[in-house]
Enzyme design. Structure first.
Site, short mmCIF file in Angstrom:
data_model
loop_
_atom_site.label_atom_id
_atom_site.label_comp_id
_atom_site.label_asym_id
_atom_site.label_seq_id
_atom_site.Cartn_x
_atom_site.Cartn_y
_atom_site.Cartn_z
N ALA A 183 0.87 -1.17 0.00
CA ALA A 183 0.00 0.00 0.00
C ALA A 183 0.91 1.22 0.00
O ALA A 183 2.11 1.10 0.24
CB ALA A 183 -0.89 -0.01 1.24
N LYS A 184 0.29 2.38 -0.25
CA LYS A 184 1.13 3.58 -0.33
C LYS A 184 1.83 3.86 1.00
O LYS A 184 2.83 4.54 1.05
CB LYS A 184 0.30 4.78 -0.77
CG LYS A 184 -0.15 4.63 -2.24
CD LYS A 184 -0.45 5.95 -2.89
CE LYS A 184 -0.72 5.81 -4.39
NZ LYS A 184 -2.13 5.71 -4.73
N ARG A 185 1.29 3.30 2.10
CA ARG A 185 1.95 3.56 3.38
C ARG A 185 3.18 2.65 3.59
O ARG A 185 3.93 2.87 4.53
CB ARG A 185 0.95 3.41 4.53
CG ARG A 185 0.32 2.06 4.60
CD ARG A 185 -0.72 1.93 5.69
NE ARG A 185 -1.28 0.60 5.63
CZ ARG A 185 -2.25 0.24 4.79
NH1 ARG A 185 -2.80 1.13 4.00
NH2 ARG A 185 -2.68 -1.00 4.76
#
Ligand code: GLU
Length: 278
Positions: A254-256
């Site tokens: 995920a982008k995190r």
């Protein structure tokens, strides 16, 4: 333009830094465009103005170039369309909504998310998706102006029980059942912007995209989008879904996941040629 030829697209959303999974999908999209001697469009999917940030747009252009991607149309290189940013293409989406409204393919919906969640026995699909219980399907609504109509939610009336099948370029035969796997989905949001489903379909039509290459998390969205193509009376493009890249624990990136971001990988000295395509 390559009249009648292959046209693919890269469609990142600038809500964070791109990661290895994005590079994987985009490199596959580029490989397929090149093998068809086609063209590749870059479109910035920045409709959600609360979450999209200009600094992520700058970063994604830099990261895509570092990853070895190049595009024939879009930011930095231009092209026949005035803008390749979805936030500047609202009139196209309104036009698509108007066509759907005129053919009664969509209906206004005043249900809040809570109403849908609280519906008695709100049905869930196998994937846990909440199926819209149909409260507003046949409710009469009157709007004095188009502006007012565009300030409520609109949903697509799915053909309940119908199987929506397609041949995916990577996964082969895929099939989802409307009303069971997914329900009446949003096409327009009351805050005045189209849903993801409507925006990509309107853009892929307007930009003459012939094949959509994207992550497998969007396989079921393809079924919804095929319904939109049908309702708009337009032949759908081909679809090719890519496997998602996962972290060591098996969770999709995920982008995190900072460590997998293209920025971090570049800083750690990774050779971009190692961003292999799976
Ligand atoms: N913008 C979408 C995303 O980043 C992809 C949309 C698409 O490829 O259809 O998830």
């Amino acid at each position: 333009m390559n009249e009648g030829g292959y046209r693919g697209r890269l469609a990142p959303t600038p809500t964070g830094y791109l990661h290895r999974g994005h590079a994987n999908t985009f490199l596959k999209a580029q490989e397929r465009a090149q093998s068809h001697r086609g063209q590749l469009i870059l479109r910035v999917e920045d409709l959600d103005q609360d979450r999209c940030k200009p600094e992520f747009v700058d970063a994604l252009l830099e990261d895509l170039k570092w990853a070895g991607l190049a595009w024939d149309e879009g930011p930095d290189v231009g092209g026949p369309y005035p803008s390749y940013n979805q936030s500047e293409r609202l009139e196209h989406y309104q036009e698509a909504w108007r066509r759907l409204r005129n053919s009664l393919a969509v209906f206004p919906c005043s249900c809040s998310r809570k109403d849908v969640r609280m519906a008695v026995q709100a049905p869930h699909s196998e994937e846990g998706e909440l199926i819209y219980p149909g409260f507003c399907r046949d409710k009469p609504f009157k709007f004095p102006s188009e502006e007012q109509a565009l300030s409520v939610n609109w949903r697509f009336r799915v053909p309940v029980g119908e199987a929506i099948a397609f041949e995916d370029g990577n996964y082969g035969h895929k099939e989802f059942v409307a009303g069971r796997d997914f329900g009446d989905f949003l096409v327009w949001r009351k805050d005045g912007i189209p849903s993801y489903e409507l925006a990509v379909v309107a853009d892929d039509i307007a930009m003459g995209v012939t094949e959509v290459v994207r992550g497998e998390d969007l396989l079921m969205s393809t079924a919804r989008q095929l319904l939109l193509y049908e309702a708009l009376g337009v032949k759908a493009p081909a679809f090719y879904h890519c496997p998602l890249v996962r972290d060591e624990t098996g969770r999709r990136l995920a982008k995190r996941n900072k460590a997998a971001s293209l920025r971090e990988l570049r800083e750690s000295g990774l050779d971009p040629l190692q961003l292999q395509v799976v």
